[in-house]
Structure formats: C-alpha cells, structure tokens
Write an enzyme that holds these catalytic residues in place. Structure first.
Site, PDB file in Angstrom:
ATOM      1  N   GLY A   7       0.827  -1.217   0.000  1.00  0.00           N
ATOM      2  CA  GLY A   7       0.000   0.000   0.000  1.00  0.00           C
ATOM      3  C   GLY A   7       0.857   1.262   0.000  1.00  0.00           C
ATOM      4  O   GLY A   7       1.913   1.309   0.617  1.00  0.00           O
ATOM      5  N   ARG A  33      -3.522   8.234   2.845  1.00  0.00           N
ATOM      6  CA  ARG A  33      -3.908   9.134   3.941  1.00  0.00           C
ATOM      7  C   ARG A  33      -2.714   9.748   4.674  1.00  0.00           C
ATOM      8  O   ARG A  33      -2.867  10.680   5.459  1.00  0.00           O
ATOM      9  CB  ARG A  33      -4.820   8.396   4.935  1.00  0.00           C
ATOM     10  CG  ARG A  33      -6.275   8.419   4.494  1.00  0.00           C
ATOM     11  CD  ARG A  33      -7.168   7.815   5.538  1.00  0.00           C
ATOM     12  NE  ARG A  33      -7.151   6.363   5.480  1.00  0.00           N
ATOM     13  CZ  ARG A  33      -7.577   5.570   6.459  1.00  0.00           C
ATOM     14  NH1 ARG A  33      -8.031   6.097   7.577  1.00  0.00           N
ATOM     15  NH2 ARG A  33      -7.554   4.263   6.323  1.00  0.00           N
ATOM     16  N   GLY A  71      -6.494  -7.188  -3.367  1.00  0.00           N
ATOM     17  CA  GLY A  71      -6.907  -7.756  -2.093  1.00  0.00           C
ATOM     18  C   GLY A  71      -5.773  -8.459  -1.367  1.00  0.00           C
ATOM     19  O   GLY A  71      -4.713  -8.722  -1.944  1.00  0.00           O
ATOM     20  N   GLU A 111     -15.895 -10.207   6.619  1.00  0.00           N
ATOM     21  CA  GLU A 111     -15.488  -8.806   6.497  1.00  0.00           C
ATOM     22  C   GLU A 111     -16.665  -7.890   6.835  1.00  0.00           C
ATOM     23  O   GLU A 111     -17.833  -8.232   6.607  1.00  0.00           O
ATOM     24  CB  GLU A 111     -14.983  -8.524   5.084  1.00  0.00           C
ATOM     25  CG  GLU A 111     -13.637  -9.156   4.792  1.00  0.00           C
ATOM     26  CD  GLU A 111     -12.579  -8.719   5.798  1.00  0.00           C
ATOM     27  OE1 GLU A 111     -12.273  -7.519   5.857  1.00  0.00           O
ATOM     28  OE2 GLU A 111     -12.067  -9.580   6.537  1.00  0.00           O
ATOM     29  N   ASN A 147     -10.609  -9.562  13.562  1.00  0.00           N
ATOM     30  CA  ASN A 147      -9.339  -9.971  12.963  1.00  0.00           C
ATOM     31  C   ASN A 147      -8.332  -8.835  13.052  1.00  0.00           C
ATOM     32  O   ASN A 147      -8.556  -7.742  12.539  1.00  0.00           O
ATOM     33  CB  ASN A 147      -9.597 -10.338  11.491  1.00  0.00           C
ATOM     34  CG  ASN A 147      -8.322 -10.668  10.735  1.00  0.00           C
ATOM     35  OD1 ASN A 147      -7.311 -11.018  11.339  1.00  0.00           O
ATOM     36  ND2 ASN A 147      -8.386 -10.577   9.422  1.00  0.00           N
ATOM     37  N   TYR A 206      36.766  22.112   8.341  1.00  0.00           N
ATOM     38  CA  TYR A 206      36.229  22.148   6.980  1.00  0.00           C
ATOM     39  C   TYR A 206      36.665  23.420   6.287  1.00  0.00           C
ATOM     40  O   TYR A 206      36.506  24.519   6.840  1.00  0.00           O
ATOM     41  CB  TYR A 206      34.695  22.087   7.078  1.00  0.00           C
ATOM     42  CG  TYR A 206      33.972  21.966   5.763  1.00  0.00           C
ATOM     43  CD1 TYR A 206      34.323  20.992   4.839  1.00  0.00           C
ATOM     44  CD2 TYR A 206      32.924  22.823   5.458  1.00  0.00           C
ATOM     45  CE1 TYR A 206      33.640  20.863   3.632  1.00  0.00           C
ATOM     46  CE2 TYR A 206      32.228  22.704   4.259  1.00  0.00           C
ATOM     47  CZ  TYR A 206      32.591  21.725   3.351  1.00  0.00           C
ATOM     48  OH  TYR A 206      31.914  21.606   2.165  1.00  0.00           O
ATOM     49  N   ALA A 259      45.349  30.568  25.579  1.00  0.00           N
ATOM     50  CA  ALA A 259      43.967  30.956  25.286  1.00  0.00           C
ATOM     51  C   ALA A 259      43.912  31.925  24.102  1.00  0.00           C
ATOM     52  O   ALA A 259      44.809  32.737  23.912  1.00  0.00           O
ATOM     53  CB  ALA A 259      43.344  31.608  26.514  1.00  0.00           C
TER      54      ALA A 259
HETATM   55  C1  UD1 Z   1      -8.005  -6.297   6.739  1.00  0.00           C
HETATM   56  C2  UD1 Z   1      -8.678  -7.655   6.971  1.00  0.00           C
HETATM   57  C3  UD1 Z   1      -9.680  -7.515   8.127  1.00  0.00           C
HETATM   58  C4  UD1 Z   1      -8.953  -7.048   9.375  1.00  0.00           C
HETATM   59  C5  UD1 Z   1      -8.202  -5.738   9.094  1.00  0.00           C
HETATM   60  C6  UD1 Z   1      -7.314  -5.406  10.277  1.00  0.00           C
HETATM   61  C7  UD1 Z   1      -8.847  -8.730   4.796  1.00  0.00           C
HETATM   62  C8  UD1 Z   1      -9.719  -9.034   3.642  1.00  0.00           C
HETATM   63  N1  UD1 Z   1      -9.395  -8.030   5.770  1.00  0.00           N
HETATM   64  O1  UD1 Z   1      -9.003  -5.408   6.326  1.00  0.00           O
HETATM   65  O2  UD1 Z   1     -10.290  -8.755   8.390  1.00  0.00           O
HETATM   66  O3  UD1 Z   1      -9.883  -6.864  10.438  1.00  0.00           O
HETATM   67  O4  UD1 Z   1      -7.346  -5.886   7.934  1.00  0.00           O
HETATM   68  O5  UD1 Z   1      -6.732  -4.170  10.073  1.00  0.00           O
HETATM   69  O6  UD1 Z   1      -7.693  -9.151   4.820  1.00  0.00           O
HETATM   70  N2  UD1 Z   1      -2.734  -4.862   1.088  1.00  0.00           N
HETATM   71  C9  UD1 Z   1      -1.915  -5.139   0.019  1.00  0.00           C
HETATM   72  N3  UD1 Z   1      -2.456  -5.414  -1.198  1.00  0.00           N
HETATM   73  C10 UD1 Z   1      -3.798  -5.432  -1.394  1.00  0.00           C
HETATM   74  C11 UD1 Z   1      -4.642  -5.150  -0.297  1.00  0.00           C
HETATM   75  C12 UD1 Z   1      -4.085  -4.867   0.917  1.00  0.00           C
HETATM   76  O7  UD1 Z   1      -0.692  -5.126   0.170  1.00  0.00           O
HETATM   77  O8  UD1 Z   1      -4.207  -5.717  -2.533  1.00  0.00           O
HETATM   78  C13 UD1 Z   1      -2.145  -4.564   2.395  1.00  0.00           C
HETATM   79  C14 UD1 Z   1      -2.448  -3.148   2.848  1.00  0.00           C
HETATM   80  O9  UD1 Z   1      -1.442  -2.251   2.424  1.00  0.00           O
HETATM   81  C15 UD1 Z   1      -2.510  -3.281   4.339  1.00  0.00           C
HETATM   82  C16 UD1 Z   1      -3.009  -4.706   4.547  1.00  0.00           C
HETATM   83  O10 UD1 Z   1      -2.739  -5.390   3.359  1.00  0.00           O
HETATM   84  O11 UD1 Z   1      -1.229  -3.180   4.935  1.00  0.00           O
HETATM   85  C17 UD1 Z   1      -4.487  -4.732   4.881  1.00  0.00           C
HETATM   86  O12 UD1 Z   1      -5.227  -4.160   3.854  1.00  0.00           O
HETATM   87  P1  UD1 Z   1      -6.462  -3.206   4.135  1.00  0.00           P
HETATM   88  O13 UD1 Z   1      -6.968  -2.733   2.835  1.00  0.00           O
HETATM   89  O14 UD1 Z   1      -6.110  -2.205   5.151  1.00  0.00           O
HETATM   90  O15 UD1 Z   1      -7.490  -4.265   4.727  1.00  0.00           O
HETATM   91  P2  UD1 Z   1      -8.738  -3.961   5.676  1.00  0.00           P
HETATM   92  O16 UD1 Z   1      -9.889  -3.667   4.839  1.00  0.00           O
HETATM   93  O17 UD1 Z   1      -8.371  -3.014   6.724  1.00  0.00           O
END
Ligand code: UD1
Ligand code: MG
Length: 448
Positions: A13, A17, A78, A156, A171, A371, A407
């Site tokens: 990611g 933000r 995802g 979710e 989770n 320097y 000095a």
């Molecule tokens: C995820 C979990 C959720 C949990 C929450 C905790 C899933 C589907 N859901 O949701 O159950 O309660 O975290 O914070 O896993 N990322 C990638 N590539 C992607 C998508 C995400 O690298 O394609 C990384 C993001 O940068 C982040 C992490 O995975 O560090 C979680 O992704 P995020 O989109 O924040 O998931 P949540 O919807 O918060």
C-alpha cells in the site's frame, strides 16, 4: 513453536492518507521505518525467510528491506492476492507461514510466537490473531463455534449480516498458515464479494470446506494498531516510546522523567545509567555503565564509555566516541571524534573529525576548524594536552602529548609535545585614553 517459520510482510500500500511522497511503511517510529520493526520482530522469531510484498515503483522500500526478497504486487486486488504475489517464495515451504502487515509495528514477538504455537498445537490450517475493540466497525469478524470455540469463518465488515456485525471479536490482520497447503488454499479464494477483492480472510472458509480446522488467539488491542495517518503514526510512536522507557528502567537505568526521554528502537543503555529529563536518543547509540546524561542532551550514532558525564545541553553526533570517565559539558557538539578516557570538553565547543587524547582538557569555546569548504581535515590532540579557551584549531592540526595552547590562539600545523604555543596580537595600552575620548565625545555631541 518448533516447526520452520517463514514470514510474508505485506507492504504494497502507498498509504494515501499519510499524504506523503514516501511509501507509508517507510515512515519511522522510534527512529526506524515501520517495515523495519516488523522485519525485526520476524528476526526475533528466527524466521527462516522473510519475504516482503511491495507495490510498484518502491525502490527505496526494496533497498530498505534488503537482503530480504521482495515480490511486487502490481494491481491491488486484495490481501489474498497480495500474499500470492510471493507465491514463488512460498513454494516448497514447510511448517508455518506468518502473514504480517508492514503498517502494524506493535505486535510483539511473544504474541506472534503464541499464535504460531497455537497453530502447531493441533496442526490447524490457519491461526488468526483476534482482538476485542470497543467499536468493531471496519474489521473482519471472527465467527467461532459456540460449542468448541473453533474458528469457523472471518466475515469482512462489508459482508456482515446484523448478527455478525454485533460480534466484537475481530481480525487483527495477523494470520498463520500451515505452509504445505497454503498456496492451494489461497488459490481457492475468489473475489465474489462487496469489494470485488480476494480476501485473505476467506482462507478460513476454504479450510473448513476442506475439512481442516482453524483457531483464533486473542491479543490485547494495544498491539494491533495499524497506521494509516500521521495521527496514528504519533500514537504508535507514543506506545513504542513507553515500551522502550519501561525496558530501559527494567534493565537498570534511571529515567528521572521517563515521559520526556525519547529512545530509538536500538538504543543500548548500560547499568546504573541516569538519564535526566528531555534527552533524545537518535538511532545507533550505545551507552556504558554508570553514565549520567544530563538534561536536554541529544545523542545519535555514538558510543559513550563507562562513567562518562554528558550534558546538560550536549550534542553527540554520528561517530562520537566518548571514553570512560570523560566529560562533555554544556553546548558542546562532538562529531566523528574520539574523546579518550578522562578527557574533558566542558563548555561551548565544537570537536569534529578529531581525537582528543586521554585526560586532555579542552578549554571553553575551543573550535576544531575541520572544513575548508572542500575537505574535512583531522585534528589530533595528544594525551594530557591543555587547549586554552577560545582557541581555533585549523585542521590539519597535530598537538603533541602534554602541550599547552594559550587561550585565544589560532593554531595550524604541528605543536611539539610539552611545548607552549600561542598566537596573540601584541598588547597595546594607552594610559588615560578612554577618559580623554569620552570628554571629547561629550563636547562634540552635547550628551552627558
Ligand atoms: C483487513 C482484513 C480484516 C482485518 C483488518 C485489520 C482482509 C480481507 N481483511 O481489512 O479482516 O480486520 O485488515 O486491520 O484481509 N494490502 C496489500 N495489497 C492489497 C490489499 C491490501 O498489500 O491488494 C495490504 C495493505 O497495504 C494493508 C493490509 O494489506 O497493509 C491490509 O489491507 P487493508 O486494505 O487495510 O485491509 P482492511 O480492509 O483493513
Ligand atoms: Mg486496514
């Protein structure tokens, strides 16, 4: 925990933000990028391999995590899709694979070891770290069997029915998989859901369908913080600082006002160190036993020997090595310089690219002029030398053992051991001159 452990760190990611040009996980807490904390925790768990899933165009991140292998997730489809980006690294693994988010730096090695042990205990397909927040909105809910307590699904937030939405067991994002069937499990996950994403959390349902069991382990909410904004970055910093303060005190350091002392994750303090209020430790500081660090001092990438006395208002910059029993006083800056045992630099000095010999005394206001606008040059001050106040040592300079510099001198070149050297303009004194001057000026201006 006895089987092999591998770790996949999700760091793809950008973290919009954060409003930053830098990938989110490169932002530092306690002097270290967030991703570095997570990799450090994996190292603590003796992970055999730690793989990092990065997003497109993140060369600095790849460099920061080297030599750990990285895998690029080109499209963000995802969390399951993100883990599968590391498929080549997952092939052939045995034991446990732990999935961690690089933006969640607060999980402790103890907690993660507990999760891995729980997975191993009954050879579960998946173990999930859960927590109970006051407000579960936004998190995946952990559905457990009322009779057995087994984890049967993760739903979710966007997919929850009313009853599921009321579940407050959530989770944290940390999941541990049985390595041998992890790829098959993840490849069975589809994206038929509200977000059209491949949810890693669906692994639990896939495992269920295959007749495999899953388990949830609870962790304190404080460890689960994920950083999405600068405000959350500050919260993570505060939590880590408190842990580092507690650890320093537990290891035998006195912090007079713990809340005003700021550590880096790698700060090392000896026994019976006293740290006064408002002291900042940048990365790479090692402090010996019985050292006093007085108020308002700033230290980074330096070593302080046993019994040394630092500050108040001292600045130790990278490459400062302070010997045993040495003293570095107020408004003194030391950079890339060795101050040997028992030497004193007590007031208002800059010592850079230098050696100050054992028991030498550096007078107030002494400056090493290191320097010339092009090159940094070295100053060598012998053992027991005495540098008079307000001297400029224009490097390269070599001052022999036991020499005295008068000095106010400006010194270049070499000073013999035990010699007195001074450079001073001749003194002129004109008797009565000041009184005559005032009289004349009063006549001229009419002022009294
Ligand atoms: C995820 C979990 C959720 C949990 C929450 C905790 C899933 C589907 N859901 O949701 O159950 O309660 O975290 O914070 O896993 N990322 C990638 N590539 C992607 C998508 C995400 O690298 O394609 C990384 C993001 O940068 C982040 C992490 O995975 O560090 C979680 O992704 P995020 O989109 O924040 O998931 P949540 O919807 O918060
Ligand atoms: Mg999230």
């Amino acid at each position: 925990m006895s089987l092999e452990l591998s770790v996949v760190v999700l760091a793809a990611g950008m973290g919009t933000r954060m409003k930053s040009a830098m990938p989110k996980v490169m932002h530092k807490v306690a002097g270290k990028p967030m991703v570095g904390h997570v990799i450090g925790t994996a190292a603590h768990l003796k992970a055999a391999t730690t793989m990092v899933v990065v997003g497109p165009d993140m060369p600095d991140l790849i460099k920061a995590v080297a030599p750990h292998p990285t895998f690029e997730q080109t499209d963000r489809l995802g969390t399951a899709h993100a883990v599968l980006a590391a498929k080549d690294g997952l092939k052939g693994l045995t034991g446990n694979v732990l999935v961690l988010y690089a933006d969640s730096p607060l999980f402790t090695a103890e907690t993660l070891a507990r999760l891995v042990a729980a997975r191993e205990e009954n050879d579960h397909a998946v173990a999930v770290l859960g927590f109970r927040p006051e407000d579960p909105t936004g998190y995946g809910r952990l559905v457990t069997d009322a009779m057995t307590g087994a984890l049967t699904a993760i739903v979710e937030d966007k997919e929850c029915d009313d009853a599921q939405r009321r579940i407050n067991f959530c989770n944290s994002g940390v999941m541990c998989f049985r390595a041998e069937d992890m790829i098959a499990t993840l490849e069975a996950i589809d994206n038929a859901n509200a977000k059209g994403e491949y949810y890693l959390t669906d692994a639990v349902e896939v495992a269920q369908k295959n007749g495999q069991s899953c388990v949830a382990v609870e962790v304190d909410e404080a460890e689960t913080l994920g950083v999405n904004s600068r405000t959350q970055l500050a919260v993570a910093e505060a939590i880590l600082q408190n842990r580092l303060r507690e650890a320093a005190m537990a290891d035998g350091a006195t912090l007079v006002d713990p809340g005003s002392v700021f550590f880096s994750a790698d700060t090392k303090l000896g026994r019976d160190v006293i740290v006064e209020p408002n002291v900042v430790f940048g990365p790479g500081v090692t402090v010996g036993d019985n050292v006093v660090i007085k108020a308002f001092s700033h230290l980074e990438s330096c070593v302080v020997g046993n019994g040394a006395d630092i500050g108040p208002y001292a600045r130790l910059r990278p490459g400062a090595e302070i010997g045993a029993g040495a003293r570095v006083g107020n408004f003194v800056e030391i950079k890339k310089a060795v101050v040997e045992d028992g030497a004193k630099v007590n007031h208002l000095s800059y010592i850079g690219d230098a050696r100050v010999g054992a028991k030498a005394n550096i007078g107030a206001g002494t400056i090493t002029c290191n320097y010339d606008g092009f090159r940094k040059q070295h100053t060598d001050i012998g053992a027991g030398a005495f540098i008079g106040s307000n001297s400029s040592l224009v490097a390269p300079v070599e001052i022999g053992d036991g020499a005295i510099v008068g000095a106010g001198s400006t010194i270049t070149g070499k000073v013999e051991a035990d010699a007195l050297t001074l450079t001073r303009a001749e003194r002129i004194e004109k008797k009565g001159w000041a009184a005559k001057f005032r009289e004349k000026m009063r006549e001229l201006t009419g002022k009294k």
